[in-house]
Design an enzyme around this catalytic site. Structure first.
Site, PDB file in Angstrom:
ATOM      1  CB  SER A 124      -0.934   0.018   1.221  1.00  0.00           C
ATOM      2  OG  SER A 124      -0.200   0.165   2.400  1.00  0.00           O
ATOM      3  CE  LYS A 161      -3.353   2.552   4.144  1.00  0.00           C
ATOM      4  NZ  LYS A 161      -2.527   1.413   4.575  1.00  0.00           N
TER       5      LYS A 161
END
Lengths: 202, 202
Positions: A124, A161
């Site tokens: 990700s 993230k």
DNA sequence: TGCGGACGTGTTCAGCCGAACACATCGTAG
DNA sequence: CTACGATGTGTTCGGCTGAACACGTCCGCA
């Protein structure tokens, strides 16, 4: 985990012990911090011992465990995936531990006990050049906009993230178009800010 | 150099100091060797100090000066850009030096003197997620096809490229479409194979 | 309003530590 | 024969150390 004073004391103990091998006496600490009583230092040492970061080395002297001192190395716990709850200094749940030179990442000595590492899983964050299997070095501190952080989502697992703001709302942005942004519903739980990366290519 | 007794004492001091970080007191030594007087230990310590293997750490405690205990750390030279010629073990030309735990990269102990590090410049390897400013850890060894290697091109500077083969001809492939492949005219000079990567993100 | 924890002062005490002094033994080099 | 270094014994001293006890302040939490 540690109060501000306790952290200051711990830093001092670490510094002295790293420099000359022997931790400071309670009276050394007393002088260093300008205490009028030796007991102020004693209280802090006892508190630090109760929290497990120092111990009595030879039955008398208070200091860090020998392994944590070696040269100017930090001992950093490495986690695979973090279960619910904040990663604390409890090293029981750490998969392993790793020793590294803080100057590699330009980190000050006082960052030592705020550091931990996360074994990255998934793709990700490939847009930020962080790959599956990489070791992300994180510091527990308040994140700023744009920082890459380890955040607790769904209360189950920690993911890496980028922290962005849309107006006032924080969003967790994956650096990979195949993943959608995450908008935390309740408060955002930041477990660490990315400060370094270690990759093994063999 | 040292007498038999002195060596025994030194071994004991080293053992205790390695184990708990703090060297034994003169009375510890007395007990260990069954001396009836503390002075027997004192005499040996003074003799050892005169021969330079021991010193008084904090003005009182006798102990080893050198940290011979220091984990199993490699000392790796770090180069910015390598001028013509092979990067040898001469660390004079190294910008700096860096200490790291070989287990971080799964390296055997015998790799120690084949390791060096290169500060990456440019964006020619961003496709392989190697960025400008990254620290590339390299091992001097024969490359295999597909390896990312530090190669000497034009005899002037070292660059990081992926080693590929087109038929029998070796080509140096940049992991960035904006850079063309390089086909070495004469023999290919490989200075190292990428084994690890260290990035500082702050 | 009370309780407890973090933080700090002031003082005393027993124990350990390095250091010093006096003295003894043994082997070896001059 | 003597001097010296290595190796010990026996003892004493002042200083430092951790520990303990009594007491006080401040602040957050129930």
């Amino acid at each position: 985990m540690l109060t501000e004073k306790q952290e200051a004391i711990l830093d001092f103990v670490r510094a002295i012990q790293a420099e000359r091998g022997i931790p400071p006496s309670t009276r050394d600490i007393q002088r260093q911090f300008g205490y009028a009583s030796q007991n102020a230092a004693m209280n802090h040492l006892r508190a630090l011992a109760k929290k497990g970061v120092i111990e009595q080395i030879d039955g008398r002297t208070w200091g860090l465990k020998a392994r944590l001192v070696q040269a100017h190395l930090f001992t950093v716990p490495v986690y695979g995936s973090i279960p619910a709850g904040r990663p604390t200094a409890e090293e029981q749940s750490a998969e392993e531990t790793l020793q590294l030179d803080p100057s590699l990442f330009g980190l000050p000595a006082r960052a030592a006990n705020r550091l931990w590492a996360l074994r990255v899983r998934g793709d990700s964050m490939t847009g930020a050049h962080i790959l599956d299997g990489d070791l992300a070095l994180l510091e527990r501190r308040e994140p700023r906009a744009g920082d890459i952080i380890a955040a607790l989502v769904n209360g189950t697992e920690t993911t890496l993230k980028r922290l962005l703001y849309r107006g006032r709302a924080a969003i967790l942005h994956a650096e990979n178009p195949r993943y959608a942004d995450i908008v935390p519903e309740s408060g955002l739980e930041c477990q660490g800010v990315l400060v370094g990366l270690i990759r093994r290519t063999t």
